[in-house]
Enzyme design. Structure first.
Site, PDB file in Angstrom:
ATOM      1  N   ASP A 221       3.486   1.493  -5.032  1.00 18.28           N
ATOM      2  CA  ASP A 221       2.640   2.262  -5.943  1.00 18.28           C
ATOM      3  C   ASP A 221       2.207   1.338  -7.077  1.00 18.28           C
ATOM      4  O   ASP A 221       3.024   0.938  -7.905  1.00 18.28           O
ATOM      5  CB  ASP A 221       3.417   3.461  -6.502  1.00 18.28           C
ATOM      6  CG  ASP A 221       2.608   4.301  -7.478  1.00 18.28           C
ATOM      7  OD1 ASP A 221       1.453   3.928  -7.807  1.00 18.28           O
ATOM      8  OD2 ASP A 221       3.132   5.334  -7.934  1.00 18.28           O
ATOM      9  N   VAL A 222       0.932   0.989  -7.115  1.00 17.97           N
ATOM     10  CA  VAL A 222       0.463  -0.001  -8.091  1.00 17.97           C
ATOM     11  C   VAL A 222       0.555   0.492  -9.523  1.00 17.97           C
ATOM     12  O   VAL A 222       0.501  -0.308 -10.461  1.00 17.97           O
ATOM     13  CB  VAL A 222      -0.988  -0.444  -7.804  1.00 17.97           C
ATOM     14  CG1 VAL A 222      -1.082  -1.197  -6.494  1.00 17.97           C
ATOM     15  CG2 VAL A 222      -1.960   0.742  -7.844  1.00 17.97           C
TER      16      VAL A 222
ATOM     17  N   TYR B 103     -14.991   5.069 -12.851  1.00 14.37           N
ATOM     18  CA  TYR B 103     -15.048   3.861 -12.036  1.00 14.37           C
ATOM     19  C   TYR B 103     -15.751   2.746 -12.790  1.00 14.37           C
ATOM     20  O   TYR B 103     -15.266   1.601 -12.835  1.00 14.37           O
ATOM     21  CB  TYR B 103     -15.777   4.169 -10.732  1.00 14.37           C
ATOM     22  CG  TYR B 103     -15.681   3.074  -9.687  1.00 14.37           C
ATOM     23  CD1 TYR B 103     -14.533   2.914  -8.931  1.00 14.37           C
ATOM     24  CD2 TYR B 103     -16.753   2.212  -9.454  1.00 14.37           C
ATOM     25  CE1 TYR B 103     -14.448   1.923  -7.952  1.00 14.37           C
ATOM     26  CE2 TYR B 103     -16.678   1.225  -8.485  1.00 14.37           C
ATOM     27  CZ  TYR B 103     -15.517   1.080  -7.743  1.00 14.37           C
ATOM     28  OH  TYR B 103     -15.433   0.088  -6.786  1.00 14.37           O
TER      29      TYR B 103
ATOM     30  N   ASN C 275      -6.208  -5.481  -5.471  1.00 15.59           N
ATOM     31  CA  ASN C 275      -7.341  -4.873  -4.774  1.00 15.59           C
ATOM     32  C   ASN C 275      -7.331  -3.347  -4.793  1.00 15.59           C
ATOM     33  O   ASN C 275      -8.391  -2.734  -4.701  1.00 15.59           O
ATOM     34  CB  ASN C 275      -7.369  -5.357  -3.323  1.00 15.59           C
ATOM     35  CG  ASN C 275      -8.289  -4.530  -2.471  1.00 15.59           C
ATOM     36  OD1 ASN C 275      -9.510  -4.631  -2.546  1.00 15.59           O
ATOM     37  ND2 ASN C 275      -7.711  -3.652  -1.643  1.00 15.59           N
TER      38      ASN C 275
ATOM     39  N   ASP D 251       0.849  -1.194   0.000  1.00 17.51           N
ATOM     40  CA  ASP D 251       0.000   0.000   0.000  1.00 17.51           C
ATOM     41  C   ASP D 251       0.885   1.243   0.000  1.00 17.51           C
ATOM     42  O   ASP D 251       2.053   1.177   0.388  1.00 17.51           O
ATOM     43  CB  ASP D 251      -0.913   0.005   1.235  1.00 17.51           C
ATOM     44  CG  ASP D 251      -2.177   0.822   1.035  1.00 17.51           C
ATOM     45  OD1 ASP D 251      -2.065   2.057   0.926  1.00 17.51           O
ATOM     46  OD2 ASP D 251      -3.268   0.232   0.989  1.00 17.51           O
TER      47      ASP D 251
ATOM     48  N   LYS E 294     -13.636  -0.627 -13.746  1.00 17.90           N
ATOM     49  CA  LYS E 294     -14.020  -1.883 -13.107  1.00 17.90           C
ATOM     50  C   LYS E 294     -14.637  -2.860 -14.104  1.00 17.90           C
ATOM     51  O   LYS E 294     -14.478  -4.085 -13.959  1.00 17.90           O
ATOM     52  CB  LYS E 294     -14.982  -1.609 -11.951  1.00 17.90           C
ATOM     53  CG  LYS E 294     -14.324  -0.900 -10.771  1.00 17.90           C
ATOM     54  CD  LYS E 294     -13.176  -1.724 -10.185  1.00 17.90           C
ATOM     55  CE  LYS E 294     -12.643  -1.125  -8.901  1.00 17.90           C
ATOM     56  NZ  LYS E 294     -11.557  -1.948  -8.302  1.00 17.90           N
TER      57      LYS E 294
ATOM     58  N   THR F   1     -16.527   0.342   4.243  1.00 20.84           N
ATOM     59  CA  THR F   1     -15.119   0.694   4.409  1.00 20.84           C
ATOM     60  C   THR F   1     -14.978   2.204   4.552  1.00 20.84           C
ATOM     61  O   THR F   1     -15.945   2.958   4.420  1.00 20.84           O
ATOM     62  CB  THR F   1     -14.312   0.253   3.180  1.00 20.84           C
ATOM     63  OG1 THR F   1     -14.764   0.999   2.035  1.00 20.84           O
ATOM     64  CG2 THR F   1     -14.476  -1.235   2.917  1.00 20.84           C
TER      65      THR F   1
END
Length: 238
Positions: free
Chosen positions: A53-54, A145, A80, A36, A149, A180
């Site tokens: 860093d993805v 989004y 994720n 993360d 997705k 969350t």
């Protein structure tokens, strides 16, 4: 111990769904590298934190190299990490669009590409790409989004057919409204509307999503690849 002797990387693991998945995997015996950008928020526990860093290819290479050096193998990846904005088609900006596509979509591709060589060396693997119910159905907002997705679904199918010969399974996981930090930060109106449309009448707990990820990652799902597991209280059944 459904993941005994398995080594897993979970991205976006400092909080929310990612943290729940990382903890659930650890409970079931996995060695978990929890990656993360927000390591300052890291809770105490049995996880191995990694600043990651993805969207950065070099960060992925370092993450995989250090994981395999530390644990000797890599069996599971959970892509994720994700972000959301609620911009309509007309209100969306190029900057916001590109950032969301980079984190939610492009990073999934980079992650799969990064881990497959190590999984090949180990003889098998499982990749779980976290999409969303909003990758399957839509509302009149959150255009980036929705786009990112939805892309994860077919990217997962592509991974499944590409790596089946290597005994690497790739599946998509679709959480519904999950309670969350990210959801609590959005407007109560949006949250209330989604809950009202959910047949079970409530939001999902992060651990409930983690249980779905656990199944897909485990050997119990040894003949499951290229599919979508929906954890949404019936939201998309209507």
């Amino acid at each position: 111990m459904r993941l005994a002797r398995k080594v897993a990387i979970v991205t976006g693991a400092a909080r929310g769904i990612g943290l729940a998945i990382a903890r659930r995997f650890a409970e079931e015996g996995a060695c978990v590298v929890a990656a993360d950008l927000h390591v300052e928020d890291w809770p105490a526990g049995q996880l191995t934190p990694f600043l990651h860093d993805v969207t950065d290819e070099k960060s992925w290479a370092t993450l995989v190299d250090e994981t395999t050096t530390l644990f000797g193998r890599l069996d599971i990846l959970v892509n994720n990490a994700g972000i959301i904005s609620h911009n309509t088609i007309e209100a969306e900006t190029m900057e916001s669009w590109q950032r969301e596509i980079d984190v939610n979509q492009t990073a999934v591709w980079i992650g799969m590409r990064a881990v497959v060589p190590a999984m090949r060396r180990g003889g098998s693997g499982s990749i779980v790409n976290v999409s969303s119910t909003w990758g399957l159905v839509a509302v009149p907002s959150a255009i980036a989004y929705h786009a990112s997705k939805a892309a994860v679904v077919n990217m997962s199918r592509c991974g499944a057919v590409s790596f089946a010969k290597d005994r690497i399974r790739v599946n998509a996981l679709h959480p519904g409204l999950t309670l969350t930090e990210m959801v609590r930060a959005q407007s109560e109106e949006i949250t209330g509307r989604v809950v009202a449309m959910t047949p079970l009448g409530r939001g999902c707990e992060p651990r409930e999503v983690a249980n779905g990820a656990l199944f897909l990652a485990s050997d119990e799902a040894s003949f499951v690849t290229g599919t979508s597991l929906i954890v949404d209280g019936g939201y998309t059944a209507q």
